[in-house]
Write a protein that holds these residues in place. Sequence first.
Motif, mmCIF file in Angstrom:
data_model
loop_
_atom_site.group_PDB
_atom_site.id
_atom_site.type_symbol
_atom_site.label_atom_id
_atom_site.label_comp_id
_atom_site.label_asym_id
_atom_site.label_seq_id
_atom_site.Cartn_x
_atom_site.Cartn_y
_atom_site.Cartn_z
ATOM 1 N N GLY A 47 36.907 36.142 39.053
ATOM 2 C CA GLY A 47 36.240 37.496 38.492
ATOM 3 C C GLY A 47 36.758 38.293 39.081
ATOM 4 O O GLY A 47 37.101 38.773 40.291
ATOM 5 N N SER A 48 35.995 39.909 38.692
ATOM 6 C CA SER A 48 36.782 40.769 38.883
ATOM 7 C C SER A 48 35.271 41.459 40.190
ATOM 8 O O SER A 48 33.905 41.075 39.248
ATOM 9 C CB SER A 48 37.488 41.857 38.477
ATOM 10 O OG SER A 48 37.139 42.769 38.695
ATOM 11 N N PHE A 49 35.033 42.252 40.658
ATOM 12 C CA PHE A 49 33.813 43.715 41.175
ATOM 13 C C PHE A 49 33.670 44.717 40.276
ATOM 14 O O PHE A 49 32.322 45.259 40.246
ATOM 15 C CB PHE A 49 34.027 43.776 42.674
ATOM 16 C CG PHE A 49 33.680 42.750 43.527
ATOM 17 C CD1 PHE A 49 33.062 42.425 43.599
ATOM 18 C CD2 PHE A 49 35.050 42.404 44.017
ATOM 19 C CE1 PHE A 49 32.853 41.720 45.046
ATOM 20 C CE2 PHE A 49 35.185 41.138 45.255
ATOM 21 C CZ PHE A 49 33.717 41.378 45.445
ATOM 22 N N THR A 50 34.951 44.331 38.902
ATOM 23 C CA THR A 50 34.616 45.864 38.351
ATOM 24 C C THR A 50 34.268 45.544 36.960
ATOM 25 O O THR A 50 33.416 45.742 36.440
ATOM 26 C CB THR A 50 36.012 46.643 38.198
ATOM 27 O OG1 THR A 50 37.003 46.039 38.155
ATOM 28 C CG2 THR A 50 36.308 47.931 39.787
ATOM 29 N N SER A 51 35.220 44.561 36.358
ATOM 30 C CA SER A 51 35.160 44.659 34.619
ATOM 31 C C SER A 51 33.965 43.044 34.550
ATOM 32 O O SER A 51 33.314 43.546 34.382
ATOM 33 C CB SER A 51 36.625 44.270 34.210
ATOM 34 O OG SER A 51 37.274 43.872 34.878
ATOM 35 N N THR A 52 34.308 42.488 34.628
ATOM 36 C CA THR A 52 34.119 41.266 34.587
ATOM 37 C C THR A 52 32.588 40.214 35.336
ATOM 38 O O THR A 52 32.120 39.851 34.791
ATOM 39 C CB THR A 52 35.081 39.620 34.259
ATOM 40 O OG1 THR A 52 35.452 39.340 35.724
ATOM 41 C CG2 THR A 52 36.296 39.892 33.481
ATOM 42 N N GLN A 257 47.511 39.242 49.656
ATOM 43 C CA GLN A 257 48.459 40.193 48.495
ATOM 44 C C GLN A 257 47.509 39.025 47.378
ATOM 45 O O GLN A 257 47.424 40.080 46.346
ATOM 46 C CB GLN A 257 49.818 39.082 48.659
ATOM 47 C CG GLN A 257 51.000 39.178 49.402
ATOM 48 C CD GLN A 257 51.891 38.511 49.722
ATOM 49 O OE1 GLN A 257 51.896 37.208 49.790
ATOM 50 N NE2 GLN A 257 52.952 39.592 49.329
ATOM 51 N N GLU A 258 47.403 38.377 47.906
ATOM 52 C CA GLU A 258 45.781 37.658 47.072
ATOM 53 C C GLU A 258 44.456 38.731 46.321
ATOM 54 O O GLU A 258 44.114 38.544 45.109
ATOM 55 C CB GLU A 258 45.364 36.817 46.597
ATOM 56 C CG GLU A 258 46.850 35.223 46.950
ATOM 57 C CD GLU A 258 47.294 34.717 46.166
ATOM 58 O OE1 GLU A 258 46.775 35.068 44.612
ATOM 59 O OE2 GLU A 258 48.533 34.930 45.725
ATOM 60 N N ALA A 259 44.118 39.130 47.700
ATOM 61 C CA ALA A 259 43.450 39.831 47.620
ATOM 62 C C ALA A 259 42.684 41.111 46.741
ATOM 63 O O ALA A 259 43.146 42.040 45.743
ATOM 64 C CB ALA A 259 42.550 40.555 48.692
ATOM 65 N N PHE A 260 44.069 41.693 47.542
ATOM 66 C CA PHE A 260 44.495 43.454 47.546
ATOM 67 C C PHE A 260 45.859 43.776 45.803
ATOM 68 O O PHE A 260 46.116 44.399 45.643
ATOM 69 C CB PHE A 260 45.125 44.274 48.042
ATOM 70 C CG PHE A 260 43.615 44.475 49.412
ATOM 71 C CD1 PHE A 260 41.748 44.653 48.703
ATOM 72 C CD2 PHE A 260 42.860 43.368 50.275
ATOM 73 C CE1 PHE A 260 40.648 44.931 49.270
ATOM 74 C CE2 PHE A 260 42.296 43.697 51.012
ATOM 75 C CZ PHE A 260 41.092 44.007 50.385
ATOM 76 N N GLY A 261 46.325 42.509 46.176
ATOM 77 C CA GLY A 261 47.034 42.442 45.157
ATOM 78 C C GLY A 261 47.092 41.874 43.662
ATOM 79 O O GLY A 261 48.360 42.584 42.483
ATOM 80 N N GLY A 266 37.978 35.671 44.749
ATOM 81 C CA GLY A 266 37.212 34.560 45.074
ATOM 82 C C GLY A 266 38.861 33.274 45.776
ATOM 83 O O GLY A 266 38.288 32.688 46.857
ATOM 84 N N TYR A 267 39.761 33.644 45.473
ATOM 85 C CA TYR A 267 40.939 32.240 45.826
ATOM 86 C C TYR A 267 41.386 33.288 46.789
ATOM 87 O O TYR A 267 41.229 32.313 48.371
ATOM 88 C CB TYR A 267 42.153 32.699 45.091
ATOM 89 C CG TYR A 267 43.736 32.109 45.427
ATOM 90 C CD1 TYR A 267 43.332 30.794 45.103
ATOM 91 C CD2 TYR A 267 44.469 32.820 45.657
ATOM 92 C CE1 TYR A 267 44.602 29.359 45.465
ATOM 93 C CE2 TYR A 267 45.243 31.813 46.257
ATOM 94 C CZ TYR A 267 45.452 30.073 46.000
ATOM 95 O OH TYR A 267 46.628 29.866 46.168
ATOM 96 N N ALA A 268 40.678 34.729 46.846
ATOM 97 C CA ALA A 268 41.968 34.570 48.365
ATOM 98 C C ALA A 268 40.209 35.033 49.943
ATOM 99 O O ALA A 268 41.121 33.925 50.383
ATOM 100 C CB ALA A 268 41.739 36.104 48.839
ATOM 101 N N ALA A 269 39.118 34.543 49.129
ATOM 102 C CA ALA A 269 37.811 34.213 50.194
ATOM 103 C C ALA A 269 37.999 32.721 50.129
ATOM 104 O O ALA A 269 38.218 32.618 51.624
ATOM 105 C CB ALA A 269 36.812 34.682 50.051
ATOM 106 N N ALA A 270 38.477 32.040 49.905
ATOM 107 C CA ALA A 270 38.726 30.398 49.661
ATOM 108 C C ALA A 270 39.773 30.556 50.983
ATOM 109 O O ALA A 270 39.394 29.663 52.349
ATOM 110 C CB ALA A 270 39.579 29.376 48.863
#
Length: 295
Positions: A47-52, A257-261, A266-270
């Motif tokens: 998910g997202s920290f802003t919308s969902t 790339q995965e986190a900020f691109g 969640g995937y970047a944290a993994a």
Amino acid sequence: MPKAYPKSWLDNDTFAAWTFLAPAVILLGVFVLWPIAYLCYLGFTAGSFTSTGIYWVGLKNYWRLLLNPDFWQVISNTVYFTLASLIPSLVIPLGLAVLLNLSLALRGVLRSAYFLPSIISLVAAGLGFRWLFQTSGPVNAFLNILGIPEISWLGDTFWAMPVIIILSIWKQLGFNMVVFLAGLQAIPPSRYEAAELDGANAWQQFWHITLPGLRPTIIFATITTAIFTLRSFEQVYVMTGGGPLNTTNLLVYYIYQEAFGQFDFGYAAAAATVLLAFTLVLVYWQLRTWGEESQ
């Protein structure tokens, strides 16, 4: 004899100790332990920290990592980059340290010159290397003088990674040289004097006295260099952006790339948790090896 009671945490010594330790413990918890715990939690969310908003997905992100060929290419790139950078980053500084430990003219100037790369910003160094290895840069100009055709260093899938490796070796050279110099100066000169009396030549002295005496130093330099290479980001960001064709994409840049691109936190944290696991294994090996050395 009067019965001895365990000290209370409220006694003067314990209270004073925790009072002085409290700022460091709070900073460690807020800026190290809590981010690590939150990172591990994010690895099980999407998910997202802003919308969902974020929501729990369990092991889905780790399953995606296992099935993603791009991730395995990044892991392969990172292993290749780490191993190819690690060995020269130890062998070359060790040789320089042995030479500069001798009574040579301008020894202090040479030590300072070799240490200089370690204090230069990686971004500045990356920009400098990108200029050197660009198609119309000085490296190709020198090759043209030798009759060698121009090479697209940073645009070629074969040559791009070696250029980044050369930069990393150059950047780590000075630090490791100083570490090895400190280790060499801790070896008692009497060992070399005794070896000379026994007829040992320079190579035998290096193999049987210098290397065993430098064992803890070599372990330390190996771990710090491996961690330095595992967390490499700036040189990829500045020089290649992970290209060409993902051949220079390293794990930290992939996480970025995965986190900020892609904003797939969640995937970047993994993926970042995988990097953390690699680093913890290296630290554990270092502590265990040092423990065996001290016994």
